[in-house]
Design an enzyme around this catalytic site. Structure first.
Site, PDB file in Angstrom:
ATOM      1  N   CYS A  81      -5.861  -7.579 -25.455  1.00  0.00           N
ATOM      2  CA  CYS A  81      -6.367  -8.501 -24.963  1.00  0.00           C
ATOM      3  C   CYS A  81      -7.963  -7.993 -25.335  1.00  0.00           C
ATOM      4  CB  CYS A  81      -6.180  -8.660 -23.740  1.00  0.00           C
ATOM      5  SG  CYS A  81      -6.604 -10.255 -23.170  1.00  0.00           S
ATOM      6  N   ASP A 136      -1.485  -7.679 -13.031  1.00  0.00           N
ATOM      7  CA  ASP A 136      -2.518  -6.746 -13.283  1.00  0.00           C
ATOM      8  C   ASP A 136      -3.178  -5.960 -12.004  1.00  0.00           C
ATOM      9  OD1 ASP A 136      -4.919  -5.665 -14.525  1.00  0.00           O
ATOM     10  OD2 ASP A 136      -5.668  -7.715 -15.180  1.00  0.00           O
TER      11      ASP A 136
END
Length: 208
Positions: free
Chosen positions: A12, A131
């Site tokens: 990402c 996360d």
């Protein structure tokens, strides 16, 4: 004995064509583009269109949004060939749906966060991306306590947060996610990926 599929790999926060090419060459499954202006890895629509030209078929293109308006998300979708949306802010299920694309819902993990309750609010999500909790939105580069991940979850789990080539194998063995998501763990600077680190990360995942 049940055979488990190897976790999928998403890199990402790519901002440069050469980094996209390095990730594709290493064999990643997905590329994440950040459409969040406060992120150091933010890309504009024009930049994203250039990056996407370097992404071959069968590599998933994921667009990351944080509390974006519906109009903003639609503008990106109309211009950029996204395959999957990732919502990383305070979005409700209604704010994640209705774009004609599947979506991931990110949860910021810390003690006291009920991940089962959170996941139950997004039954239409393709997966729950875990996360590390930070006061602000965006990656911290730090991992969280993987024991906080429930052994059973109503959604497939994607593990993120502080992963790098040296810890991703242990993370996979403990959490057994369907996919792993890396950003800062394969960087030489914010938004600048390191081809050697990407290759090492992919090799570590494939070696589990």
């Amino acid at each position: 004995m049940t055979l488990r599929a190897k976790p999928r790999i998403k890199v990402c926060g790519l901002t440069r064509v050469e980094d996209v090419q390095a990730a594709v060459a290493a064999g990643v499954d997905a590329i994440g583009l950040v459409f969040y202006a406060d992120s150091p890895r933010h890309v504009t629509i024009a930049q994203a269109k250039v990056l996407c030209q370097a992404i071959p078929p069968f590599v998933t293109i994921v667009g990351l949004f944080v509390n974006a308006s519906r109009a903003e998300v639609h503008r990106v979708i109309e211009a950029v060939p996204l395959n999957l949306l990732q919502f990383h802010g305070d979005e409700t299920v209604d704010q994640c749906e209705g774009f004609g694309l599947p979506y991931l819902r990110a949860a910021r993990v810390r003690p006291g966060v009920d991940l089962l309750e959170f996941a139950s609010q997004f039954p239409s999500a393709r997966a729950l991306l875990l996360d590390t909790w930070t006061p602000a939105f965006g990656g911290s580069g730090e991992s969280f306590d993987w024991s906080l991940v429930p052994s059973s979850c109503p959604l497939p789990v994607i593990l993120s947060g502080g992963l790098h080539p040296d810890n991703v194998a242990a993370a996979i063995r403990q959490v057994q996610p369907v996919a792993v998501d890396v950003s800062s763990g394969v960087e030489s600077a914010k938004g600048i990926k390191d081809a050697d680190k990407i290759r090492a990360f992919v090799e570590a995942v494939r070696g589990v």
